[in-house]
Design a protein around this motif. Structure first.
Motif, PDB file in Angstrom:
ATOM      1  N   LEU A 292       6.067  14.258   0.760  1.00 52.67           N
ATOM      2  CA  LEU A 292       7.500  13.969   1.779  1.00 52.67           C
ATOM      3  C   LEU A 292       8.425  15.344   0.842  1.00 52.67           C
ATOM      4  O   LEU A 292       8.906  15.746   2.500  1.00 52.67           O
ATOM      5  CB  LEU A 292       7.981  13.243   0.850  1.00 52.67           C
ATOM      6  N   TYR A 293       8.096  15.830   0.522  1.00 53.49           N
ATOM      7  CA  TYR A 293       9.175  17.037  -0.510  1.00 53.49           C
ATOM      8  C   TYR A 293       8.269  18.241   0.219  1.00 53.49           C
ATOM      9  O   TYR A 293       9.161  18.891   1.120  1.00 53.49           O
ATOM     10  CB  TYR A 293       9.732  17.035  -1.493  1.00 53.49           C
ATOM     11  N   ASP A 294       7.208  18.071   0.486  1.00 55.64           N
ATOM     12  CA  ASP A 294       6.856  19.744   1.591  1.00 55.64           C
ATOM     13  C   ASP A 294       7.414  19.353   2.937  1.00 55.64           C
ATOM     14  O   ASP A 294       6.849  20.469   3.385  1.00 55.64           O
ATOM     15  CB  ASP A 294       5.417  19.550   1.200  1.00 55.64           C
TER      16      ASP A 294
ATOM     17  N   ALA B  19       9.556   6.129   5.258  1.00 60.42           N
ATOM     18  CA  ALA B  19       8.171   4.858   6.138  1.00 60.42           C
ATOM     19  C   ALA B  19       7.083   6.141   5.390  1.00 60.42           C
ATOM     20  O   ALA B  19       5.798   4.760   5.596  1.00 60.42           O
ATOM     21  CB  ALA B  19       8.796   4.899   7.398  1.00 60.42           C
ATOM     22  N   LEU B  20       6.410   6.811   5.273  1.00 62.48           N
ATOM     23  CA  LEU B  20       5.880   7.581   5.261  1.00 62.48           C
ATOM     24  C   LEU B  20       5.323   7.369   3.966  1.00 62.48           C
ATOM     25  O   LEU B  20       4.044   7.034   3.921  1.00 62.48           O
ATOM     26  CB  LEU B  20       5.750   8.751   5.754  1.00 62.48           C
ATOM     27  N   ALA B  21       6.457   6.141   3.336  1.00 62.22           N
ATOM     28  CA  ALA B  21       6.086   6.783   1.521  1.00 62.22           C
ATOM     29  C   ALA B  21       5.324   5.378   1.407  1.00 62.22           C
ATOM     30  O   ALA B  21       4.642   5.136   0.322  1.00 62.22           O
ATOM     31  CB  ALA B  21       6.909   6.473   0.806  1.00 62.22           C
ATOM     32  N   ARG B  22       4.832   4.574   2.189  1.00 58.00           N
ATOM     33  CA  ARG B  22       4.327   3.489   2.090  1.00 58.00           C
ATOM     34  C   ARG B  22       2.360   3.906   3.333  1.00 58.00           C
ATOM     35  O   ARG B  22       2.624   4.220   4.001  1.00 58.00           O
ATOM     36  CB  ARG B  22       4.607   2.318   2.904  1.00 58.00           C
ATOM     37  N   ASP B  23       1.535   3.546   3.063  1.00 52.47           N
ATOM     38  CA  ASP B  23       0.699   3.835   3.592  1.00 52.47           C
ATOM     39  C   ASP B  23       0.392   3.381   5.565  1.00 52.47           C
ATOM     40  O   ASP B  23       0.146   1.962   5.378  1.00 52.47           O
ATOM     41  CB  ASP B  23      -0.739   2.991   3.486  1.00 52.47           C
ATOM     42  N   ILE B  24       1.131   4.081   6.024  1.00 56.63           N
ATOM     43  CA  ILE B  24       1.040   3.655   7.205  1.00 56.63           C
ATOM     44  C   ILE B  24       0.429   3.812   9.079  1.00 56.63           C
ATOM     45  O   ILE B  24      -0.366   4.482   8.470  1.00 56.63           O
ATOM     46  CB  ILE B  24       2.903   3.245   7.777  1.00 56.63           C
ATOM     47  N   LYS B  25      -0.177   2.950   9.674  1.00 50.18           N
ATOM     48  CA  LYS B  25      -0.585   3.545  10.807  1.00 50.18           C
ATOM     49  C   LYS B  25       0.046   4.159  11.886  1.00 50.18           C
ATOM     50  O   LYS B  25      -0.965   4.546  12.529  1.00 50.18           O
ATOM     51  CB  LYS B  25      -1.395   2.745  11.325  1.00 50.18           C
ATOM     52  N   VAL B  26       1.391   2.984  12.509  1.00 54.15           N
ATOM     53  CA  VAL B  26       2.307   3.009  13.133  1.00 54.15           C
ATOM     54  C   VAL B  26       4.135   3.398  12.784  1.00 54.15           C
ATOM     55  O   VAL B  26       3.654   2.550  12.044  1.00 54.15           O
ATOM     56  CB  VAL B  26       1.593   1.965  14.033  1.00 54.15           C
TER      57      VAL B  26
ATOM     58  N   GLN C 232      -1.365  14.570  11.253  1.00 49.01           N
ATOM     59  CA  GLN C 232      -1.787  13.516  10.100  1.00 49.01           C
ATOM     60  C   GLN C 232      -2.745  12.484  10.832  1.00 49.01           C
ATOM     61  O   GLN C 232      -3.178  11.633   9.482  1.00 49.01           O
ATOM     62  CB  GLN C 232      -0.915  13.336   9.003  1.00 49.01           C
ATOM     63  N   GLY C 233      -2.677  12.194  11.863  1.00 47.87           N
ATOM     64  CA  GLY C 233      -3.149  11.027  12.387  1.00 47.87           C
ATOM     65  C   GLY C 233      -2.372  10.277  12.477  1.00 47.87           C
ATOM     66  O   GLY C 233      -2.706   8.198  12.729  1.00 47.87           O
ATOM     67  N   ILE C 234      -1.463   9.563  12.068  1.00 51.12           N
ATOM     68  CA  ILE C 234       0.082   9.079  12.786  1.00 51.12           C
ATOM     69  C   ILE C 234       0.095   8.828  13.419  1.00 51.12           C
ATOM     70  O   ILE C 234      -0.136   9.831  14.732  1.00 51.12           O
ATOM     71  CB  ILE C 234       0.985   9.269  11.747  1.00 51.12           C
ATOM     72  N   THR C 235       0.397   7.590  14.169  1.00 51.90           N
ATOM     73  CA  THR C 235       0.094   6.572  16.062  1.00 51.90           C
ATOM     74  C   THR C 235       2.187   6.094  15.731  1.00 51.90           C
ATOM     75  O   THR C 235       2.286   6.262  14.906  1.00 51.90           O
ATOM     76  CB  THR C 235      -0.491   5.619  16.024  1.00 51.90           C
ATOM     77  N   THR C 236       2.071   7.304  16.758  1.00 53.63           N
ATOM     78  CA  THR C 236       4.177   6.840  16.638  1.00 53.63           C
ATOM     79  C   THR C 236       4.534   6.180  18.156  1.00 53.63           C
ATOM     80  O   THR C 236       3.922   6.743  19.126  1.00 53.63           O
ATOM     81  CB  THR C 236       4.665   7.969  16.482  1.00 53.63           C
ATOM     82  N   ILE C 237       5.310   5.946  18.080  1.00 54.20           N
ATOM     83  CA  ILE C 237       6.196   4.727  19.139  1.00 54.20           C
ATOM     84  C   ILE C 237       7.332   5.577  18.864  1.00 54.20           C
ATOM     85  O   ILE C 237       7.796   5.010  18.432  1.00 54.20           O
ATOM     86  CB  ILE C 237       6.056   3.551  19.719  1.00 54.20           C
TER      87      ILE C 237
ATOM     88  N   PRO D 178       0.787  -1.376   0.129  1.00 52.82           N
ATOM     89  CA  PRO D 178      -0.049   0.041   0.105  1.00 52.82           C
ATOM     90  C   PRO D 178       0.923   1.348   0.074  1.00 52.82           C
ATOM     91  O   PRO D 178       1.345   1.428   1.077  1.00 52.82           O
ATOM     92  CB  PRO D 178      -0.844  -0.381   1.108  1.00 52.82           C
ATOM     93  N   ILE D 179       0.654   2.545  -0.806  1.00 56.78           N
ATOM     94  CA  ILE D 179       1.375   3.402  -1.081  1.00 56.78           C
ATOM     95  C   ILE D 179       0.741   4.439   0.197  1.00 56.78           C
ATOM     96  O   ILE D 179      -0.524   4.171  -0.221  1.00 56.78           O
ATOM     97  CB  ILE D 179       1.375   3.545  -2.462  1.00 56.78           C
ATOM     98  N   GLY D 180       1.459   5.043   0.657  1.00 52.78           N
ATOM     99  CA  GLY D 180       0.768   5.957   1.409  1.00 52.78           C
ATOM    100  C   GLY D 180       1.380   7.190   0.935  1.00 52.78           C
ATOM    101  O   GLY D 180       1.291   7.476  -0.284  1.00 52.78           O
ATOM    102  N   TRP D 181       1.881   8.742   1.687  1.00 49.45           N
ATOM    103  CA  TRP D 181       2.102   9.666   1.097  1.00 49.45           C
ATOM    104  C   TRP D 181       2.936  10.186  -0.159  1.00 49.45           C
ATOM    105  O   TRP D 181       3.489   8.912  -0.775  1.00 49.45           O
ATOM    106  CB  TRP D 181       2.771  10.892   1.625  1.00 49.45           C
ATOM    107  N   SER D 182       2.355  10.868  -0.820  1.00 50.04           N
ATOM    108  CA  SER D 182       3.302  11.088  -2.492  1.00 50.04           C
ATOM    109  C   SER D 182       4.845  11.060  -2.404  1.00 50.04           C
ATOM    110  O   SER D 182       4.507  12.456  -0.929  1.00 50.04           O
ATOM    111  CB  SER D 182       2.317  12.146  -3.865  1.00 50.04           C
TER     112      SER D 182
END
Ligand SMILES: Nc1ncnc2c1ncn2[C@@H]1O[C@H](COP(=O)(O)OP(=O)(O)OP(=O)(O)O)[C@@H](O)[C@H]1O
Ligand SMILES: [Mg+2]
Length: 251
Positions: free
Chosen positions: A134-136, A165-172, A200-205, A126-130
């Protein structure tokens, strides 16, 4: 000090704890060595959790177990992400399910430019951010898009590792010592970005030796000591508890 959540015995964790990411009775071994010792903790959707503890406490091992990077036979217990059982998965499946691990060594691919490193992350769904988005987020990466990734400065490599990591559609997002070796001004920059990522709603450890910086960013904290959990509560409680920090974080 809050005890870890008391899960009722005999039921699957999925039936008892509807947290977003849930680690339940997780144990892991390296050969005969008992490394992560029966730990349970929850991460709520959208929050930043600081996972802290001294050298060798088991922080990296815990992140690797969540990302299923360890050998499956070496980990017991349950790990649930948004109702999906990660404990039955291999690392590529955990990645597809939404786990994005940024390892301590950053693992930038040699011989590839910044942009190629990002494109490689998007080779399969699954692809995440374009890449433009990401450059923005990281304008320095946009400026250096044609530069070989491994020739970036330490801070820029950390930005690339997070962007990948964000280039993929991640939840965490799992971050292993993202501030290591970086000047305070670069840490400020990365911290600012982690706050945007949270919005942006991403959960982080976040695992960090620089515990105070991590606690200032985090909502909650879990402290490990020799493989077990010794604290589970708010980041503010740890910042205010000098004795706890002195005992387990040596600060
Ligand atoms: N590949 C391995 N083989 C054997 N033992 C290991 C291996 N990796 C880690 N360990 C051991 O597991 C324990 C926990 O290590 P881990 O790397 O998870 O700790 P950590 O909290 O991340 O430490 P640090 O703050 O130094 O990064 C340590 O005692 C370590 O020596
Ligand atoms: Mg570590």
């Amino acid at each position: 000090m809050n005890a870890p959540a008391d899960f009722s015995k005999g039921k699957s964790h999925a039936q008892t704890a509807p947290a977003y990411l849930s680690v339940w009775n997780m144990e892991s071994y390296y050969g005969e060595s008992y490394i992560v010792q029966n730990i349970s903790f929850n991460v709520h959707e959208g929050e930043i959790l600081a996972l802290l503890g001294r050298n060798g406490a088991g922080k990296t091992s815990t992140l690797r177990s969540i990302a299923r990077m360890d050998s499956p036979q070496a980990t017991h217990g349950e790990i649930w992400l948004d109702h999906q059982p990660l404990h039955d998965m291999q690392s590529y499946q955990a990645s597809a399910a939404g786990i994005g691990l940024v390892p301590e060594d950053r693992s930038i691919i040699p011989g590839l430019t910044v942009e190629e490193n990002l494109q490689l992350a998007q080779i399969a769904p699954p692809i995440g951010w374009s890449i433009e988005r990401l450059y923005d987020l990281f304008p320095r990466l946009g400026e250096r898009r044609k530069q070989e990734g491994v020739t970036l400065s330490g801070g820029e490599q950390q930005m690339l590792a997070i962007a990948r990591a964000l280039a993929r559609d991640i939840k965490v997002l799992l971050l292993d010592e993202p501030y290591e070796g970086l000047a305070p001004v670069i840490v400020d920059e990365i911290e600012k970005t982690l706050r945007i990522i949270k919005e942006q709603g991403i959960t982080t450890i976040i695992v960090e030796q620089n515990a105070v910086r991590a606690l200032e960013l985090a909502d909650r904290a879990v402290i490990l000591d020799t493989g077990g959990i010794v604290f589970d509560g708010t980041a503010q409680e740890v910042l205010e508890n000098d004795a706890l920090r002195a005992e387990y974080l040596a600060i």
